[in-house]
Scaffold this active site. Structure first.
Site, short mmCIF file in Angstrom:
data_model
loop_
_atom_site.label_atom_id
_atom_site.label_comp_id
_atom_site.label_asym_id
_atom_site.label_seq_id
_atom_site.Cartn_x
_atom_site.Cartn_y
_atom_site.Cartn_z
CD GLU A 18 -2.64 1.67 0.36
OE1 GLU A 18 -3.15 2.80 0.40
OE2 GLU A 18 -2.88 0.85 -0.55
CG HIS A 78 -0.96 2.54 -4.92
ND1 HIS A 78 -2.26 2.72 -4.51
CD2 HIS A 78 -0.92 2.99 -6.21
CE1 HIS A 78 -2.98 3.24 -5.49
NE2 HIS A 78 -2.19 3.41 -6.54
CG HIS A 112 -9.27 -7.89 -17.68
ND1 HIS A 112 -9.56 -8.02 -19.02
CD2 HIS A 112 -10.44 -7.57 -17.07
CE1 HIS A 112 -10.85 -7.80 -19.22
NE2 HIS A 112 -11.40 -7.50 -18.05
CG HIS A 142 -17.89 -6.03 -16.89
ND1 HIS A 142 -17.49 -4.78 -17.31
CD2 HIS A 142 -16.77 -6.81 -16.96
CE1 HIS A 142 -16.20 -4.79 -17.60
NE2 HIS A 142 -15.75 -6.01 -17.41
CG HIS A 160 -8.76 5.95 -6.33
ND1 HIS A 160 -8.20 7.21 -6.36
CD2 HIS A 160 -7.77 5.11 -5.92
CE1 HIS A 160 -6.93 7.14 -5.99
NE2 HIS A 160 -6.65 5.88 -5.73
#
Length: 348
Positions: free
Chosen positions: A77, A80, A309, A251, A142
């Site tokens: 985290e 990032h 992806h 989706h 986000h």
């Protein structure tokens, strides 16, 4: 153009290219953070247990006794956040370098300011992602914010290259073909974010059917209930099985509609010089993205394939903007050439 201004423009071209690449890296690291369940590896923001570096277990327990420290997730985290902070510095550098050029004709100063505003908003969404414990609405926004930063950097890079080369010709105005395709792409990207934030990636087992049915049991109203309660920890999601199936199924329908839209766009401009090839690349990227999505379902969402992806979504969005750029700046001359050739054929 003065030599100093030209040097500044060349620096800006390189800096916006760096920003584009760095934004893609930030997005992939963010996806990795989510996929390894490290989104709440640090329970506070902007530090980790009140520190700029991940502390030891004793200090973490004193700071947040209710949230045990998991060092690996905490470091993921914070990595990032560090890279995202570097990206913010790059944006500030673009604005600072462009300040003396802001009143120059054709300089994209408004795009630079928009980029600054979006990166600040993106930082706020990053904080809310943690403080609201992965609330799906914020997580999805986000993701869309990250894509916005990416495409603004890329668009600014293309604009600056054009300014450096000198303005040429006219710009094509928007039309319904591109607007419809762009709307379908944005909706599909948002749906992808909603799938991810609600952990619905494999809610539909099998493909092309969903859980062995062409029209499975679904709870669409719950799956797309956008006023979910703020407060619970949304790690691993809160939706029940039928609601997650609805999210995944929609989706898939969105992917089908996007494919139709992109193919229609390519068919419309298939004979336009300078536009057909970029659109063919976009269609190819779309096909690859569909294949990656199917593989994720069949192979039960392995980490490396899920990251591919995400990379595919980034490439598809950039490819579409690149094709749009070619259409805006080359379509007029291409259309004129095509029409002249047809006229010549008729006369002959």
């Amino acid at each position: 153009m003065h030599d100093s201004s030209e040097r500044r423009l060349r620096w800006l071209v390189q800096l916006t290219l760096l920003g584009t690449v760095l934004t893609a890296v930030v997005m992939l690291v963010g996806a990795w953070t989510r996929l390894v369940d490290a989104g709440l590896g640090c329970p506070d923001w902007p530090g980790c247990y009140g520190q700029l570096l991940v502390p030891d277990s004793e200090l973490a327990t004193l700071r947040h006794p209710d949230v045990p420290l998991e060092p690996f997730k905490a470091w993921v985290e914070m990595a990032h956040r560090y890279i995202a902070s570097l990206l913010g510095i790059v944006v500030l550098g673009v604005v600072a370098l462009g300040w003396p050029l802001r009143q120059c004709r054709h300089y994209p100063w408004r795009v630079s300011l928009t980029l600054l505003g979006v990166i600040l908003l993106q930082g706020a969404f990053g904080a809310f992602t943690v403080t609201l414990q992965l609330w799906p609405q914020v997580v999805t926004l986000h993701l869309l914010g990250g894509l916005s930063v990416l495409l603004l950097f890329f668009w600014l890079h293309l604009r600056l290259r054009r300014v450096l080369a000198g303005p040429k010709g006219e710009r094509q105005r928007g039309n319904a073909w591109w607007v419809v395709a762009a709307v379908l792409l944005v909706l599909q990207l948002a749906l992808g974010g909603w799938v991810s934030s609600n952990y619905a990636g494999i809610a539909c087992q099998g493909f092309p059917t969903c859980n062995g049915q062409w029209w499975p049991e679904m709870d669409i109203s719950e799956g797309f209930h956008l006023t979910q309660t703020v407060g619970p920890n949304y790690l691993h999601g809160q939706l029940h099985a039928d609601a997650r199936s609805a999210v995944q199924f929609v989706h898939r329908v969105g992917a089908l509609l996007l494919g139709i839209g992109l193919l229609a766009l390519w068919w419309r401009y298939r004979q336009w010089q300078g536009v057909a090839r970029p659109l063919m690349i976009v269609v190819g990227l779309y096909a690859l993205q569909v294949a990656l999505g199917v593989a994720n379902v069949w192979l039960w969402l392995p980490l490396w394939l899920a990251l591919l992806h995400t990379a595919g979504a980034i490439a598809l969005a950039m490819g579409f903007v690149w094709a749009w750029w070619h259409w805006r700046h080359q379509a007029l001359s291409a259309n004129t050439t095509t029409n002249y050739s047809r006229y010549s054929d008729v006369v002959a």
